[in-house]
Design a protein around this motif. Sequence first.
Motif, PDB file in Angstrom:
ATOM      1  N   LEU A  37       1.164  -1.233   0.208  1.00 27.76           N
ATOM      2  CA  LEU A  37       0.020  -0.273  -0.354  1.00 27.76           C
ATOM      3  C   LEU A  37       0.933   1.322   0.456  1.00 27.76           C
ATOM      4  CD1 LEU A  37      -2.812  -0.911   2.640  1.00 27.76           C
ATOM      5  CD2 LEU A  37      -2.046  -1.030  -0.083  1.00 27.76           C
ATOM      6  N   ALA A  38       1.976   1.366  -0.227  1.00 28.52           N
ATOM      7  CA  ALA A  38       2.948   1.825  -0.352  1.00 28.52           C
ATOM      8  C   ALA A  38       2.470   3.304  -0.885  1.00 28.52           C
ATOM      9  CB  ALA A  38       4.636   1.709  -0.643  1.00 28.52           C
ATOM     10  N   ILE A  43      -2.911   8.996   0.888  1.00 25.88           N
ATOM     11  CA  ILE A  43      -4.549   8.986   0.815  1.00 25.88           C
ATOM     12  C   ILE A  43      -5.456   7.890   1.962  1.00 25.88           C
ATOM     13  CG2 ILE A  43      -4.825   9.455  -1.733  1.00 25.88           C
ATOM     14  CD1 ILE A  43      -5.767   6.639  -1.865  1.00 25.88           C
ATOM     15  N   LEU A  44      -4.492   7.820   2.362  1.00 29.99           N
ATOM     16  CA  LEU A  44      -5.512   6.613   3.622  1.00 29.99           C
ATOM     17  C   LEU A  44      -5.442   7.023   5.148  1.00 29.99           C
ATOM     18  CD1 LEU A  44      -4.037   2.934   1.768  1.00 29.99           C
ATOM     19  CD2 LEU A  44      -6.103   3.600   1.741  1.00 29.99           C
ATOM     20  N   PRO A  45      -5.735   6.774   5.851  1.00 31.06           N
ATOM     21  CA  PRO A  45      -5.673   7.366   6.915  1.00 31.06           C
ATOM     22  C   PRO A  45      -4.117   6.823   7.529  1.00 31.06           C
ATOM     23  CG  PRO A  45      -7.018   4.966   6.955  1.00 31.06           C
ATOM     24  CD  PRO A  45      -7.092   5.263   5.351  1.00 31.06           C
ATOM     25  N   SER A  46      -4.522   6.751   8.913  1.00 39.01           N
ATOM     26  CA  SER A  46      -3.228   6.265   9.758  1.00 39.01           C
ATOM     27  C   SER A  46      -3.801   4.904   9.937  1.00 39.01           C
ATOM     28  CB  SER A  46      -2.813   7.149  10.719  1.00 39.01           C
ATOM     29  OG  SER A  46      -1.977   6.274  12.023  1.00 39.01           O
ATOM     30  N   TYR A  47      -2.736   3.772  10.544  1.00 33.14           N
ATOM     31  CA  TYR A  47      -3.569   2.510  10.800  1.00 33.14           C
ATOM     32  C   TYR A  47      -2.819   1.794  11.304  1.00 33.14           C
ATOM     33  CZ  TYR A  47      -0.994   0.447   6.610  1.00 33.14           C
ATOM     34  OH  TYR A  47      -0.216   0.429   5.633  1.00 33.14           O
ATOM     35  N   ASP A  48      -2.503   0.896  12.371  1.00 38.63           N
ATOM     36  CA  ASP A  48      -2.187   0.070  13.097  1.00 38.63           C
ATOM     37  C   ASP A  48      -2.820  -1.062  12.982  1.00 38.63           C
ATOM     38  OD1 ASP A  48      -0.408   1.793  14.706  1.00 38.63           O
ATOM     39  OD2 ASP A  48      -2.634   2.105  15.951  1.00 38.63           O
ATOM     40  N   LEU A  49      -1.927  -2.427  13.041  1.00 40.53           N
ATOM     41  CA  LEU A  49      -2.640  -4.035  11.945  1.00 40.53           C
ATOM     42  C   LEU A  49      -1.853  -4.324  13.724  1.00 40.53           C
ATOM     43  CD1 LEU A  49      -2.134  -5.973   9.313  1.00 40.53           C
ATOM     44  CD2 LEU A  49      -1.149  -6.854  11.009  1.00 40.53           C
ATOM     45  N   LEU A 112     -15.435  -5.408   7.484  1.00 34.93           N
ATOM     46  CA  LEU A 112     -14.381  -6.983   7.149  1.00 34.93           C
ATOM     47  C   LEU A 112     -15.166  -6.710   5.759  1.00 34.93           C
ATOM     48  CD1 LEU A 112     -16.640  -6.976   9.953  1.00 34.93           C
ATOM     49  CD2 LEU A 112     -16.639  -9.809   9.496  1.00 34.93           C
ATOM     50  N   THR A 113     -13.457  -7.409   5.239  1.00 34.55           N
ATOM     51  CA  THR A 113     -13.469  -7.604   4.511  1.00 34.55           C
ATOM     52  C   THR A 113     -12.295  -8.437   4.125  1.00 34.55           C
ATOM     53  OG1 THR A 113     -12.306  -6.359   1.654  1.00 34.55           O
ATOM     54  CG2 THR A 113     -10.888  -5.903   3.879  1.00 34.55           C
ATOM     55  N   ASN A 129      -9.728  -4.660  -2.089  1.00 35.03           N
ATOM     56  CA  ASN A 129     -10.365  -3.987  -0.698  1.00 35.03           C
ATOM     57  C   ASN A 129      -9.709  -3.735   0.261  1.00 35.03           C
ATOM     58  OD1 ASN A 129     -12.070  -5.567  -2.910  1.00 35.03           O
ATOM     59  ND2 ASN A 129     -11.395  -8.333  -1.965  1.00 35.03           N
ATOM     60  N   LEU A 130      -8.537  -3.966   0.749  1.00 30.61           N
ATOM     61  CA  LEU A 130      -7.489  -3.219   1.704  1.00 30.61           C
ATOM     62  C   LEU A 130      -7.976  -2.228   1.689  1.00 30.61           C
ATOM     63  CD1 LEU A 130      -6.243  -3.690   4.728  1.00 30.61           C
ATOM     64  CD2 LEU A 130      -4.319  -4.724   3.625  1.00 30.61           C
ATOM     65  N   THR A 131      -7.613  -1.415   0.311  1.00 32.28           N
ATOM     66  CA  THR A 131      -7.396  -0.279   0.606  1.00 32.28           C
ATOM     67  C   THR A 131      -9.212   0.610   0.623  1.00 32.28           C
ATOM     68  OG1 THR A 131      -5.885  -0.476  -1.502  1.00 32.28           O
ATOM     69  CG2 THR A 131      -7.085   1.918  -1.129  1.00 32.28           C
ATOM     70  N   HIS A 132     -10.359   0.467  -0.352  1.00 25.15           N
ATOM     71  CA  HIS A 132     -10.980   0.942   0.060  1.00 25.15           C
ATOM     72  C   HIS A 132     -12.142   0.554   1.661  1.00 25.15           C
ATOM     73  CE1 HIS A 132     -12.144  -0.776  -4.254  1.00 25.15           C
ATOM     74  NE2 HIS A 132     -11.240   0.554  -4.774  1.00 25.15           N
ATOM     75  N   ALA A 133     -11.408  -0.861   1.957  1.00 24.17           N
ATOM     76  CA  ALA A 133     -12.096  -0.926   3.452  1.00 24.17           C
ATOM     77  C   ALA A 133     -11.786   0.149   4.700  1.00 24.17           C
ATOM     78  CB  ALA A 133     -11.289  -2.070   4.246  1.00 24.17           C
TER      79      ALA A 133
END
Length: 337
Positions: A37-38, A43-49, A112-113, A129-133
């Motif tokens: 996703l680099a 355009i993506l929010p900050s996220y932790d996994l 969920l995705t 799918n992950l980008t959209h989620a």
Amino acid sequence: MTARVLVVYTGGTLGMVPSDQGYVPAAGLEARIRKQLADAAAILPSYDLLELDRLIDSANLLPADWQRIGQVLQQHWSDYDGFVVLHGTDTMAYTASALSYQLRGCNKPVILTGAQIPLGQPRNDAVDNLTHALLLAADARISEVCLCFRGRLLRGNRARKVNSTAFAAFDSPNALPLGRIGIDVALYGDRLMAPGTPDFAFPDSQPDAVALLMLYPGIPARLVDAALDPDQTRGLILQSYGVGNPPNADVTLMDALGEAIDRGVTVVNVSQCHQGPVNQGAYATGAELNSLGVLPGLDLTPEAAFTKLHFLLGLGCPEDIIRELMVRPLAEDCTPA
């Protein structure tokens, strides 16, 4: 984008890797996601996994896993603006339905995705799918449990897996999509649930409490008896024909249903049809179920009916309350009669 999102990795195809026996769950997903996703990071929010200690192929999902996933979300609820649950596609609709009941009063997005082809493999659908989620989990207009797949946002407890090989693997046969992602992100505000006040509940798992029985011509009594085991079964989801018709000429079946209801088993009738509600009074065969006390499942999906009954039984609700709530919308899971 200032929103913070927690991605909970439970297992499933999206994060799997090839092996001699086929795709298998694998740890260390975060580094692979951030690499893939680099290019979209801006355009993506900050996220932790957060990776669960025990990753599962969703074919091995158990009712206890719904509780485990829901409790993880609850533990981090105040720390994030939204959540993504990465899950295998085979039983994703069950988990989406279960979470919709556990997370009652949801006031943040839970998306969920998963994927049909793992991240990093040629032609994969995992990145989209992950980008959209992630984008949807950062959208404050969403306050419910949803399933996002192939550019469509579906209510979690209305979704079903409808295709084993297509990228468009999910649909919500009796409810319109909540949104679509193309060039733009389009959410249909009139279809979205309003934010609630969180009132989360994670009842103890009782894996033997609910059975699901699909009727078919000539179904033997031994299967019916096993599904209605008096020592274990407290609820039964009956998948009947058409608008809710059983083979009422099968006296053994009808007597077994009546006896089970008399001893307190909740029996809910849903249709084997992909679309349309149950109407037990439309034909004499279905009307006989009314006289036995079988509940018409309206247009509940089998997954929603199964998890809803598990949830209500797990809460310890009295039989009359369960019968009332099973035929009433809960988290917009069905259309009132």
